[in-house]
Design an enzyme around this catalytic site. Sequence first.
Site, PDB file in Angstrom:
ATOM      1  N   ASP A 189       2.474   8.926  12.448  1.00 18.29           N
ATOM      2  CA  ASP A 189       1.293   8.812  11.603  1.00 18.29           C
ATOM      3  C   ASP A 189       0.180   9.638  12.251  1.00 18.29           C
ATOM      4  OD1 ASP A 189      -0.469   7.568   9.611  1.00 18.29           O
ATOM      5  OD2 ASP A 189       1.032   5.984   9.597  1.00 18.29           O
TER       6      ASP A 189
ATOM      7  N   ASP B  52      -2.775  10.246   7.281  1.00 13.08           N
ATOM      8  CA  ASP B  52      -3.587   9.156   6.743  1.00 13.08           C
ATOM      9  C   ASP B  52      -4.783   9.690   5.948  1.00 13.08           C
ATOM     10  OD1 ASP B  52      -3.971   6.179   6.978  1.00 13.08           O
ATOM     11  OD2 ASP B  52      -5.912   6.832   7.758  1.00 13.08           O
TER      12      ASP B  52
ATOM     13  N   GLU C  57      -1.130  11.128   2.614  1.00 15.37           N
ATOM     14  CA  GLU C  57      -1.573   9.956   1.872  1.00 15.37           C
ATOM     15  C   GLU C  57      -2.828  10.391   1.140  1.00 15.37           C
ATOM     16  OE1 GLU C  57      -2.997   5.342   2.486  1.00 15.37           O
ATOM     17  OE2 GLU C  57      -3.870   6.958   3.644  1.00 15.37           O
TER      18      GLU C  57
ATOM     19  N   HIS D 210       2.748  -0.830   4.264  1.00 12.44           N
ATOM     20  CA  HIS D 210       2.025  -1.847   5.025  1.00 12.44           C
ATOM     21  C   HIS D 210       0.688  -2.226   4.397  1.00 12.44           C
ATOM     22  CE1 HIS D 210       0.382   1.986   6.029  1.00 12.44           C
ATOM     23  NE2 HIS D 210      -0.659   1.406   6.591  1.00 12.44           N
ATOM     24  N   ASP D 211       0.278  -1.516   3.338  1.00 13.62           N
ATOM     25  CA  ASP D 211      -0.995  -1.822   2.677  1.00 13.62           C
ATOM     26  C   ASP D 211      -0.797  -2.559   1.351  1.00 13.62           C
ATOM     27  OD1 ASP D 211      -2.445  -0.447   4.635  1.00 13.62           O
ATOM     28  OD2 ASP D 211      -2.355   1.448   3.547  1.00 13.62           O
TER      29      ASP D 211
HETATM   30  C1  NOJ Z   1      -4.597   4.094   5.072  1.00 15.31           C
HETATM   31  C2  NOJ Z   1      -3.714   3.253   5.939  1.00 15.31           C
HETATM   32  O1  NOJ Z   1      -2.459   3.132   5.343  1.00 15.31           O
HETATM   33  C3  NOJ Z   1      -4.408   1.921   6.106  1.00 15.31           C
HETATM   34  O2  NOJ Z   1      -3.589   0.960   6.713  1.00 15.31           O
HETATM   35  C4  NOJ Z   1      -5.679   2.141   6.877  1.00 15.31           C
HETATM   36  O3  NOJ Z   1      -6.383   0.929   6.968  1.00 15.31           O
HETATM   37  C5  NOJ Z   1      -6.562   3.193   6.197  1.00 15.31           C
HETATM   38  N1  NOJ Z   1      -5.833   4.339   5.770  1.00 15.31           N
HETATM   39  C6  NOJ Z   1      -7.633   3.664   7.139  1.00 15.31           C
HETATM   40  O4  NOJ Z   1      -7.068   4.420   8.164  1.00 15.31           O
END
Ligand code: NOJ
Length: 553
Positions: free
Chosen positions: A98, A205, A260, A324-325
């Site tokens: 990441d 990210d 992302e 994970h989100d």
């Molecule tokens: C996206 C990530 O997937 C998430 O877990 C994170 O909190 C935010 N970006 C900020 O880095």
Amino acid sequence: MGDNFLREHAVYQIYPISFADGNGDGKGDLKGVISKLDYLENLGIKIIWLSPIYVSPMFDFGYDIEDYYNINPMFGTMEDFDLLMEETKKRGIRVVMDLVVNHTSDHHKWFKEALSNPESPYRDYYVFKKGKKDEKGRELPPNNWQSCFTGSAWEKVEGEDNMYYLHLFTKYQPDLNWHNEKVLEEVEKIICFWMDKGVYGFRCDVISEIYKESYEDGKKRKIGDPVGSEHYVATQGNHDILKRIRKDVIEPRGGILIGECGGGITPEDGIKYLQDELDTFFQFDTQLCYKNGLSSKISMKKFKKILIEWQTKVDYNGNYFENHDQHRSTNKYVHGKHTDIGAKMILTMLFTLRGVPFIYMGQEVGARDYPKGLPLEECSDCVTHSVYKLARDKFHAPKAFSMMMARKNGRDDARAPMAFDQSEGYGFSALGVKPWQRYNPYSETYNYEAEKDDPHSIVNYFKKVNQLREGNQILIDGKIDFLDTDDKILNYVRVLNHEGYMVILNLTDKKVKYPYGFERIEKEHVLANYDDEAKFLRPYEARVYKINKKEEK
Ligand code: NOJ
């Protein structure tokens, strides 16, 4: 764009703290990951993506990096990492790291230096701006931008006069200043360091948000897009930076970039990202089409429309239902009681759509959200707490409602420890060890050991869909065409050189009629989540047929 290895294989995401505990401290680590490589190999996994393992205070679980060049002691040492690289290589598995470079942690030495010495060159690594004053002379932040995690995107600098720094996420995650060439140089150095250690590439990210074009007030107030985002999402500067990184350090090393891309990017932005910037990317539209603002369930009607648009317009999407989100797909996309069948329908879609399938640890066994959620005091996610606080303090909402909103937006559910077997620690950790986050009671049912000998289990279905796509040029490269059906059914064909697959998915938990009639398909049944055939589609039924092009319609 599109590196071949990435096009050909699914990516398995590991959230390190919850994957496998190798040293018995209740937290996952690199030794744990190494101990599960045979498991991953057996599933047929060829690419793993590790959520951040760098030194971090872990306020946002590693998405707040303090040192890009070292391993978080919680996860192990650089020797463990090198061993991981060796062991994955032996098994033909590639590793994606990441890369979090929209912001650092406020513990990063650059930021500490920037704060303690405004004259230091590190000051310009971040975004410091003077605040404004209203007509009564009261201080206001430099603009009205909101953080993606609630509240203002600006934090006042203690001990300085009317000075603020920008943070699109929490105040512990100051944004880097991508107008500064030095920042780009630092990031390219980080990329080279890890690629020289043998990593395959990076999941970048919030990469669509790194370059802020202006610091004007934001006007847009669309749900899901924080105020101000029109000034920094998918800007030309962002495209230029990615092109540059790709050319300077990724291409020469044969690496990949997965973006992302949040903030409401459009398919047109996505097309640009795939030109000579990213190999594939995640959009959020298919994750955010809730039934309504209060529900944590997806409207499959909205989903279908949005998915078709992305699939039709963009060449190679990063397809995902979980990470994970997000909540588990069995809770978010599958409604009603047929959740096991639903989990298999989702897997069928994931592996037959055009693009790279991304699977999140536990999805292969059908992992669920916690049955009733976690009590607030057991939630560790900063978003859960900030949403709860916002609902209580700003909107004076009752506790139960605030908790409901916190749970909808919070990310604790998918971060439960993995379940590999039926032992007391579910193969995540040893007997008697308290896991960092409570085990999910569903681990008892949805774990590899419990499922491995059952031909109808989710994990065996997962292996089949993964296997079906491996080396299958039709599913990898074939074009996708959607057939006209009502909202309840998703029906598409994947075709390459006159050969193809027809995929029929019932998106609902109701029985529905298939408008074209199955008898019309000159078919070879390849895969299905029900054992027998029926004249209609049963709840969440998924069927995959091999077809010749002339039978396509
Ligand atoms: C996206 C990530 O997937 C998430 O877990 C994170 O909190 C935010 N970006 C900020 O880095």
